[in-house]
Scaffold this active site. Structure first.
Site, PDB file in Angstrom:
ATOM      1  N   GLY A 103      30.775  69.383  51.183  1.00  0.00           N
ATOM      2  CA  GLY A 103      29.692  70.089  52.245  1.00  0.00           C
ATOM      3  C   GLY A 103      30.736  70.185  53.494  1.00  0.00           C
ATOM      4  CB  THR A 104      33.525  72.115  53.108  1.00  0.00           C
ATOM      5  OG1 THR A 104      33.712  70.931  52.364  1.00  0.00           O
ATOM      6  CG2 THR A 104      34.713  72.425  53.526  1.00  0.00           C
TER       7      THR A 104
END
Lengths: 323, 229
Positions: free
Chosen positions: B29-30
């Protein structure tokens, strides 16, 4: 007991010689007759020759002359099609093949072998496009096809190709997109590249039955190769004042006519193709030379031969031997 | 493609499959981005890796080398993107040896795309490919979830990118100097980290130019002001 293994020399007809005498005899004779060592591929003769490959070269040497010229702005391919029957339709039965948009192949020797070579070249070009999403560079196609032909010198189940192929191509000097990509980079272009370096350009390779291939400025193979090579060497192909593509087309036609001169008895047809860069007449594609230009080139070729003959006759009168 | 029955249909009719990742699968989750600038290209990323709410790694390196001056930013499943990057790294290494010249960014992008597209049902990988090569200079390619290939002047990706579309649109300039471009990437990622719960940790960058690859590291302890080595 094990059955005795029969190494090569024992298969030979005639009395067996000691190894010492054997090497001596072969080294002095160097015949083109294999005497037992030519019965299969993948067998070396004691002096390191592969006769099957040498016989394949002989097949090439009987074929109609093919040439390729690499000039500064493109490549020209030309072939002398010897007319084997009056019943064959003019300009049908093409001998120069397109392998990819930017790649052409011409060959001398056994035509069915050449057709298979072209099929395989197309497969290689397609495979490259599938994996890298970009046209195959000429050098890489030559490398792959060189490897393919070499493989046919190794196995008992096959024979070498009876052709020598000339591969011509024009690798795009422009920046090509990945096939299928969408969108653009920055409008100012990508940063940090070396602006002085040039990429792509015309390339020419010749591949022999052994699988050997080199890059050439001018290449010739087939029956008239000696005369053709002598003519090619006179052209300025490497220098800065190098030939233009259109001049090269005319030279190619002339050279095929000159090379044919020695065997005048047979009729022939000239087939020519060319490849230019994106800014040239073919827009980076391999195409047949337009009829009008080919006919003009042929007219000039015939005229040049006629002039040479006239000159020779004049010379004969005061022909002195000088040293 | 198998859509399944999980997930929910949002108001605008777009089906969001919340179970794309397996239960407990490590997710990136970037916030990732890459920007072409005057002398080449810069890649940037945060460093948070999560398994659900748990931060599995707070100093992850999401910038992965596939060749000397061709790198990629990974988002989506950590396992999938690592596997894809490993394959491409192998292919490019082979390419360089067989052809006697380094691969171009296009070559890398083409291989990445083929893998992402032909395995689209099985992968969750959102990638940004950025590289410098002598012929084409610095280039940025985006390969989002379906496996399409987009050439872009700059690209942002990952969950955190949604928060910085506006920032990037108003602050990005063509043909930036290196320092300027580094600053742009850093400020954008700072915002993404600030607003996105799934992004965080340090900011990593790689600058790719004719001189090769140069790594940057910025820590939150010093408010991302100091470059560490």
């Amino acid at each position: 007991m094990f059955p005795e293994l029969s190494p090569g020399p024992q298969l030979l007809p005639g009395p067996r010689r000691s190894p010492k005498a054997d090497t001596g005899a072969l080294a002095t004779h160097q015949t083109s007759i294999g005497t037992g060592y030519d019965l299969a591929n993948s067998i070396f003769s004691p002096d390191g020759r592969n006769f099957q490959v040498e016989y394949a070269v002989k097949a090439v040497e009987n074929g109609g002359t093919s040439i390729g010229i690499r000039c500064k702005d493109g490549v020209v391919l030309a072939v002398e099609k010897v007319i084997t029957s009056k019943l064959l339709k003019q300009s049908a039965n093409k001998r120069i093949a397109t392998v990819d948009r930017h790649l052409g192949v011409v060959y001398s020797g056994m035509v069915p072998d050449g057709r298979h070579f072209v099929d395989r070249s197309r497969d290689e070009a397609r495979a490259w496009r599938d994996t890298f999403k970009t046209p195959i560079p000429t050098a890489d196609l030559a490398s792959r096809m060189g490897g393919y032909m070499q493989a046919y010198t190794l196995y008992q189940s096959v024979r070498p190709f009876g052709i020598t192929a000339i591969v011509g191509g024009f690798d795009s000097e422009l920046e090509a997109p990945v096939d299928g990509e969408v969108g653009n980079g920055p409008s100012v272009g990508a940063g940090g590249k070396n602006p002085d370096k040039k990429y792509g350009g015309p390339f020419l390779y010749m591949i022999e039955p052994s699988g050997l291939y080199w890059g050439y400025y001018g290449a010739a193979t087939g029956k008239g190769r000696q005369a053709a090579k002598a003519e090619l060497e006179k052209l300025d192909l490497a220098g800065t004042g190098a030939l233009t593509l259109e001049e090269a087309v005319k030279e190619a036609a002339r050279i095929i006519y000159v090379a044919h001169d020695d065997s005048k008895d047979k009729e022939f047809e000239l087939e020519m193709s060319w490849i230019s860069g994106a800014g040239g007449p073919t827009k980076g594609k391999h195409q047949e030379v337009p009829k009008a230009l080919r006919e003009e080139a042929e007219r000039l070729a015939k005229k040049s031969l006629q002039d040479d003959d006239d000159e020779d006759e004049e010379k004969k009168e005061d022909d002195k031997m000088e040293e | 493609m198998e859509f399944g029955t999980s997930g929910s249909l949002s108001e605008d009719g777009i089906h969001i499959d919340m179970d794309r990742l397996k239960k407990g699968e490590v997710n990136l989750g970037t916030s990732i981005m890459a920007v072409a600038f005057k002398d080449g290209v810069i890649l940037g990323a945060d460093s948070r890796t999560t398994t659900g709410a748990y931060i599995a790694n707070r100093v992850t390196d999401k910038l992965t080398r596939v060749h000397d001056t061709i790198w990629c930013c990974r988002s989506g499943s950590a396992a999938d993107t690592q596997a894809v990057a490993d394959i491409v790294q192998y292919q490019l290494g082979l390419f360089a040896m067989m052809n006697g010249k380094p691969p171009t960014t296009q070559t890398a992008a083409a291989i990445f795309q083929e893998i992402c597209y032909s395995n689209k049902d099985r992968l969750s990988a959102g990638l940004i490919i950025a590289g410098w090569d002598e012929r084409h200079g610095g280039q940025v390619y985006a390969i989002p979830l379906g496996g399409s290939l987009h050439k872009q002047p700059y690209s942002i990706g990952g969950s955190g990118s949604t928060y910085i579309y506006g920032f990037c649109d108003s602050n990005w300039k063509e043909n930036m100097e290196e320092a300027e471009a580094v600053d742009f990437v850093k400020e954008a990622l700072k915002e993404a980290i600030k607003w996105d719960g799934s992004s965080g940790g340090v900011i990593r960058m790689v600058v790719l130019t004719a001189k090769g690859a140069d790594r940057h590291l910025y820590l939150p302890d010093t408010d991302y002001k100091v470059r560490h080595t």
